[in-house]
Design an enzyme around this catalytic site. Sequence first.
Site, PDB file in Angstrom:
ATOM      1  CG  ASP A  13      71.282  55.799  80.384  1.00  0.00           C
ATOM      2  OD1 ASP A  13      71.959  56.832  80.215  1.00  0.00           O
ATOM      3  OD2 ASP A  13      71.760  54.666  80.384  1.00  0.00           O
ATOM      4  CE  LYS A  16      70.992  60.569  86.519  1.00  0.00           C
ATOM      5  NZ  LYS A  16      70.852  59.268  85.813  1.00  0.00           N
ATOM      6  N   GLY A  40      75.907  61.397  81.091  1.00  0.00           N
ATOM      7  CA  GLY A  40      75.334  62.387  80.189  1.00  0.00           C
ATOM      8  C   GLY A  40      73.986  62.888  80.648  1.00  0.00           C
ATOM      9  CG  HIS A  41      72.695  65.016  83.399  1.00  0.00           C
ATOM     10  ND1 HIS A  41      72.125  63.802  83.649  1.00  0.00           N
ATOM     11  CD2 HIS A  41      73.378  65.348  84.521  1.00  0.00           C
ATOM     12  CE1 HIS A  41      72.434  63.419  84.886  1.00  0.00           C
ATOM     13  NE2 HIS A  41      73.204  64.338  85.430  1.00  0.00           N
ATOM     14  CD  GLN A 223      77.981  57.355  86.360  1.00  0.00           C
ATOM     15  OE1 GLN A 223      78.139  57.697  87.510  1.00  0.00           O
ATOM     16  NE2 GLN A 223      78.721  57.841  85.396  1.00  0.00           N
TER      17      GLN A 223
END
Length: 429
Positions: A13, A16, A40-41, A223
């Site tokens: 988080d 990225k 998640g991105h 991650q």
Amino acid sequence: MANVVVVGSQWGDEGKGKIVDWLSEQADVVVRFQGGHNAGHTLVIGDNVYKLSLLPSGIVRGKLSVIGNGVVLDPRAFVAEVKKLKEQGVSVTPEALRIAENTPLILSLHQDLDRLRESATDGTKIGTTGRGIGPAYEDKVGRRAIRLMDLADLSALRPKIARLLNHHNALRRGTGQSEIDPEALYQELADIAPQVLPFMDDVGALLDKERKAGSRILFEGAQGALLDIDHGTYPYVTSSNTVAGQAAVGSGLGPGALDYVLGITKAYTTRVGEGPFPTELTDETGRLIGERGREFGTVTGRARRCGWFDAALVRQTIRTSGITGIALTKLDILDGFETIKVCVRYELDGREIDYLPASQAAQARVKPIYEEIEGWRETTAKARSWADLPAQAIKYVRRIEELIGAPVAVLSTSPDRDDTILVQNPFQV
């Protein structure tokens, strides 16, 4: 021209999405090399916001995108994400996306097991997303996984299902769950096969060909390195290797294909889920950082725990991932603080140490030793050059460089991709 690996240098988080999107515009190929759809991105391109969990970020830029063998693939989640992108105007075709033929699959039984373990009351709660990633990796290591290539030969699939269910049905019986019908699982896989098989490829050979042709390859991690199964805060980690070396293993290439490692590093620290967090702030300051930084998970929506920057942890990540330079993100969230603290080392049982020990018990006992740095009143938001930054903010950045032993290659001052100060382009080292 260099090939670049992007890794999170904390617990994930770190922002990225923006950095990977900026790099993917310059890349020819973008590769996901570990994890599953638990990462998640968020990409902001113009007025469009794309939330990706499994697909490489390059897919929204029209770049050749690859899901490597180090990923565990939920075929249903894949189909759903492709559909969602199509609704946003992004067409995901086999010409644009390739998936490694030896990628292990996440099945519904993996998610059942994941959720069952997280709901247990025996003290083993890890804080997973419940999406089956851990159990799928267990089956990979246990040599009983169903892989993407297995869907191409349905005549040979039933014996593999039987081997898999010998293990899982025994677990389900032991926990009072109904057994999985092998024919039902076979039909589930047979039904989904036509939707994923057109994307299958020998991606190791594909990437080797692209590399030899001079293509710029971006390896996109999920991650953060502190969630690495070997080098993270075990057992509160993910189920794969998240450090930069996995980019080679998880894509079918050798380590010589990796030229530059960019560590995405938040100007403070956050963590989702359970596990140690030496610099965590449970007071008003921590709440304020979380609100300013909009610290909620892209995949789960869970509020992230927030704390001061931990230089000792990032130093470890720089070592375990061989980080060349960092992209420092969310500096603007620290605007207005009278003083800012940075953890430089720890106290453990009355002695000072400069690393986070591997022992779970010792991790719980460490106390951060802080250095206080004067804050700044002016805003850093949307700064696009060093001249736009307050002098004290520059001092903070320089002090972080000294403490972690790595240079800042990129400085991000807002979610907008143009609000970026470039010191060194990783593709041009």
